[in-house]
Design a protein around this motif. Structure first.
Motif, short mmCIF file in Angstrom:
data_model
loop_
_atom_site.label_atom_id
_atom_site.label_comp_id
_atom_site.label_asym_id
_atom_site.label_seq_id
_atom_site.Cartn_x
_atom_site.Cartn_y
_atom_site.Cartn_z
N UNK A 47 -4.34 9.71 4.62
CA UNK A 47 -3.87 9.08 5.86
C UNK A 47 -3.63 7.61 5.58
N UNK A 48 -3.25 6.88 6.63
CA UNK A 48 -3.07 5.44 6.51
C UNK A 48 -4.27 4.71 7.09
N UNK A 49 -4.80 3.78 6.34
CA UNK A 49 -5.97 3.01 6.73
C UNK A 49 -5.62 2.06 7.88
N UNK A 99 -3.50 12.62 10.02
CA UNK A 99 -3.83 12.79 8.61
C UNK A 99 -3.50 14.21 8.17
N UNK A 100 -3.44 14.40 6.87
CA UNK A 100 -3.15 15.70 6.28
C UNK A 100 -4.36 16.12 5.45
N UNK A 101 -4.67 17.41 5.49
CA UNK A 101 -5.87 17.90 4.81
C UNK A 101 -5.61 19.30 4.27
N UNK A 120 1.60 -0.09 0.58
CA UNK A 120 1.11 1.03 -0.22
C UNK A 120 -0.40 1.09 -0.34
N UNK A 121 -1.07 -0.05 -0.20
CA UNK A 121 -2.53 -0.04 -0.29
C UNK A 121 -3.17 0.64 0.91
N UNK A 122 -2.40 0.87 1.97
CA UNK A 122 -2.95 1.52 3.16
C UNK A 122 -2.94 3.04 3.08
N UNK A 123 -2.27 3.62 2.09
CA UNK A 123 -2.29 5.07 1.92
C UNK A 123 -3.60 5.43 1.22
N UNK A 124 -4.47 6.10 1.95
CA UNK A 124 -5.82 6.38 1.46
C UNK A 124 -6.00 7.88 1.20
#
Length: 148
Positions: A97-99, A106-108, A6-10
């Motif tokens: 996105x994921x780090x 990614x989504x924007x 979960x820490x990789x979801x930025x």
């Protein structure tokens, strides 16, 4: 197959065409929802099943983190910047996105800040939380060379 951390979801914001991750972030929750309608025709009305369709899509993002007073680059998007964006009362461009993944999808999109909380309890680290809701389409971006 591996579980994602979960820490990789930025979550971050695009400011002057540059992506800035949310500084000193501790959590991020993305909620997608659909508004539905029902269609019942004379032919189908004798049956027990209704036909559903999507009227609209919506996305909300909740994130939180620690308030930090230092000069590091991570403070570019911290509580003071978020407060200024909320006071401006205009949509902000957010991206998630994921780090650590090269050429990651990614989504924007544009979001409005619907809630900004500052929590400073005695004897504890000062924290903030923010809630965003989409204002228009959320677009997936797949960098060149990535098919997924």
């Amino acid at each position: 197959m591996a579980y994602r951390d979960g820490t990789d979801l930025i979550l971050g914001f695009v400011i002057d065409e540059t992506f800035w991750p949310l500084g000193h972030s501790t959590g991020c929750k993305i909620s997608d929802s659909s508004e539905t309608g029902e269609r019942v025709t004379k032919e189908a009305s004798s049956g027990k099943w209704k036909e559903k369709y999507i009227k609209s899509l919506a996305e909300s993002i909740q994130a939180d983190g620690f308030v930090y007073d230092g000069d590091d680059a991570a403070q570019k998007v911290g509580l003071p910047t978020l407060k200024e964006a909320w006071l401006a009362a205009k949509p902000v461009k957010a991206r998630y996105a994921y780090r650590g993944e090269e050429n990651t999808k990614y989504y924007e999109g544009d979001y409005v800040i619907t809630s900004l909380e500052n929590d400073g309890q005695a004897g504890d680290d000062e924290k903030y939380s923010i809630t965003l809701e989409n204002s228009g389409a959320i677009t997936p971006h797949v960098p060149a060379g990535n098919n997924g």
